[in-house]
Structures are given as structure tokens and as C-alpha cells.
Design an enzyme around this catalytic site. Structure first.
Site, PDB file in Angstrom:
ATOM      1  N   ILE A 137       0.956  -0.846  -0.100  1.00  0.00           N
ATOM      2  CA  ILE A 137      -0.243   0.287  -0.317  1.00  0.00           C
ATOM      3  C   ILE A 137       1.460   1.300  -0.256  1.00  0.00           C
ATOM      4  CG2 ILE A 137      -2.505  -1.039   1.437  1.00  0.00           C
ATOM      5  CD1 ILE A 137      -1.409   0.584   3.771  1.00  0.00           C
ATOM      6  N   ASP A 138       0.228   2.184  -0.753  1.00  0.00           N
ATOM      7  CA  ASP A 138       1.371   3.559  -0.789  1.00  0.00           C
ATOM      8  C   ASP A 138       1.642   4.447   0.477  1.00  0.00           C
ATOM      9  OD1 ASP A 138       0.826   3.486  -3.030  1.00  0.00           O
ATOM     10  OD2 ASP A 138      -1.282   4.992  -3.497  1.00  0.00           O
ATOM     11  N   LYS A 139       2.871   4.735   1.056  1.00  0.00           N
ATOM     12  CA  LYS A 139       3.280   5.619   2.032  1.00  0.00           C
ATOM     13  C   LYS A 139       2.347   6.258   2.698  1.00  0.00           C
ATOM     14  CE  LYS A 139       6.470   9.205   3.179  1.00  0.00           C
ATOM     15  NZ  LYS A 139       7.232  10.441   3.102  1.00  0.00           N
TER      16      LYS A 139
END
Length: 301
Positions: A137-139
Site C-alpha cells: 500500500i502507498d506510503k
């Protein structure tokens, strides 16, 4: 990346900014790396050092610079607190905080979720950079991730992702209100042609499907549940922008006027999968971070 001399010639008519030209020609360099090279006097135009990113190139100008050799990236254990939701001999389920990168990469060599996991658990995986990682999942997206602790688990979890038999549900605050209660977004995703850091809806992109359901609506915003059928890079963020409801706080795909926070209001709330060894269905849910919950309360008020 090798330590070698790069020579680029601008041959188009008109003029172009130096940083933009190098960015267009060098996919392996980020815009921030290019800007730093220019400021540090590492880039020359016609054998003259140029330190201004906005320097305008003319047709026939020759740009030269040397790309320094990169240090190899390797994930090492770091004593970083992590929220472990579940763990056994095969799998680990963690609640990733907003702001944490999943695994080491250029620009993020340490301080990642992988560094923390290697300190807290034994991961038997030959991958030196992404040990145990089967999805990301994105930062600035928070929430649940499943980690494989051995080859049996990794092969099983990756197959479930490929066969779409696992469960991944998100909650998000998005811009605007909906006329429909639920819907399906089926639009192929690929790299944006004018910005390689972005994904976009492209005709020849990879198959991507997102299901959405409206939970609650406020003035100018909505709380939605999103279920991934596929798991492409930035899928939810691009799909919601595509239907005119970008995720609030999204610095890449959303409007400048948005809700204050620490990035997109997107949270991986529910995760389900068949256990790799016992084949028992496992399902976990975690609440969104405090800033997400507080923002929903303010919108209600």
C-alpha cells in the site's frame, strides 16, 4: 546504475527547460535527483556548468553529466515499533501507519516496514529488498498488509492475489457527493504518458476493477467503502479521480483545495485470506487512524 558519462542532445525546435529535458530522457532518474545534480554543478551544457534548473536549452545544445554509482540496497533489521495484528509460523498481519514506506528503495533506503518486520520476526525469503512482501500500500495510505514468513506462505498468498480469492476492503473520504449508492469502476491502468510518477486510465493498460459503496455523505465530501478486485499501483486513487471523486488529501491525484492531513484519507480496513497451511479463512479489520476518524467527526459536525 553504472558510473558512466551521459550525453544528451536537444534537437527539437524551440526551447525547453534543462530539468524537464533531462527528466524526459532519463527514466531511471527522479525529478528530485535531476534538480540536485543541477544545483550541485554536476550537469553541463556545451561543456559549461549550469546550476539553474530553469535554464532554457536551444536546438543543438549538448547536455553532459555523470551518474554516480548507486550503493546497493539491502533491507536490514531496525528497531522500529509496528502494530502486529496477527502472527504465526507462516504469516504476519500488520497495521501500517500512514507515512511509512513498505520496503527499501531509492530515496527510502531504511526506516521502512520491512526494516521493522525483520527486527521483530524471522522472515525466510531470498529477496534481499522485499522479504515477505506479497502486496503493498502507498506510503501515505494506512492499514492492513499480509506478510509471508516463508516460501510456502509466499506462494500461497501470491496465488490468492492472482486468483482474486482474497479480500481487501478500504475506506476513504472522497470529494463530492454521489447520486448512486454503489457502483463498479472497470478502467485499465497504466503509466501516465506525461508524468511517469503517475498512473492513468489508458486503453492499453492493465485490467483494473474497483467496487465502491457510499457509507455516508457530508457537505462536499463522502465516506466510501472500496473493494479491490484487482490490485494495481494507485488503483483506488486513480479510479476515484476518474469518476470525479478524488480521494481527499491526495497530493498526486486530488485538487489543491482539500482536507488538511498527512496525505490521502485512504485506509486498508479489512483483509481476508485462506491460511497457507491450514486453509482456514482468516479475516482482520482495523479502524482508520485518529486523524481520519477526527476528520469524519468534523465533517458530521
Amino acid at each position: 546504475m553504472a558510473n558512466n558519462l551521459i550525453t544528451l542532445k536537444f534537437e527539437d525546435e524551440g526551447k525547453i527547460r534543462l530539468d524537464k529535458f533531462v527528466d524526459q530522457e532519463m527514466d531511471e532518474l527522479s525529478r528530485s535527483q535531476i534538480t540536485k545534480f543541477i544545483k550541485d554543478g554536476e550537469i553541463s551544457v556545451n561543456d559549461n556548468v549550469v546550476t539553474k534548473a530553469g535554464y532554457k536549452l536551444s536546438s543543438g545544445d549538448v547536455v553532459t553529466f555523470t551518474i554516480p554509482e548507486e550503493k546497493p540496497i539491502e533491507a536490514v533489521p531496525e528497531d522500529i515499533p509496528i502494530d502486529i495484528v496477527y502472527e504465526d509460523q507462516d504469516v504476519l498481519v500488520v497495521n501500517k501507519p500512514q507515512g511509512m514506506v513498505v520496503h527499501p528503495a531509492a530515496g527510502h533506503p531504511d526506516g521502512t516496514l520491512v526494516n521493522a518486520i525483520l527486527y521483530h520476526s524471522q522472515i525466510n525469503d531470498d529477496d534481499m529488498i522485499r522479504p515477505g512482501i506479497v502486496h503493498r500500500i502507498d506510503k501515505d495510505t494506512s492499514g492492513l498488509l499480509m506478510i509471508a514468513k516463508n516460501n510456502l506462505a509466499k506462494q500461497s498468498l501470491m496465488k490468492q492475489l492472482k486468483d482474486k480469492t482474497n479480500l481487501r476492503e478500504y475506506v476513504a473520504i472522497v470529494h463530492g457527493n454521489f447520486k448512486e449508492k454503489r457502483g463498479v469502476i472497470n478502467a485499465p491502468l497504466g503509466r501516465a504518458k506525461n508524468d511517469r510518477k503517475k498512473q492513468a486510465i489508458v486503453d492499453d493498460g492493465r485490467h483494473a476493477v474497483t467496487h465502491f459503496e457510499v457509507i455516508e455523505q457530508f457537505e462536499g465530501y463522502s465516506l466510501v467503502k472500496l473493494k479491490l478486485e484487482t490490485g494495481r499501483t494507485h488503483q483506488i486513487r486513480v479510479h476515484m479521480q476518474y469518476i470525479g471523486h478524488p480521494v481527499a488529501g491526495d497530493p498526486l491525484y486530488g485538487p489543491k483545495h482539500t482536507l488538511p492531513g498527512h496525505g490521502q484519507f485512504l485506509h486498508a480496513e479489512t483483509l481476508g485470506f485462506d491460511h497457507p497451511r491450514t486453509h482456514e479463512w482468516m479475516q482482520f479489520s482495523v479502524e482508520p487512524p485518529k486523524i481520519f476518524q477526527d476528520t469524519v467527526k468534523k465533517l458530521r459536525g
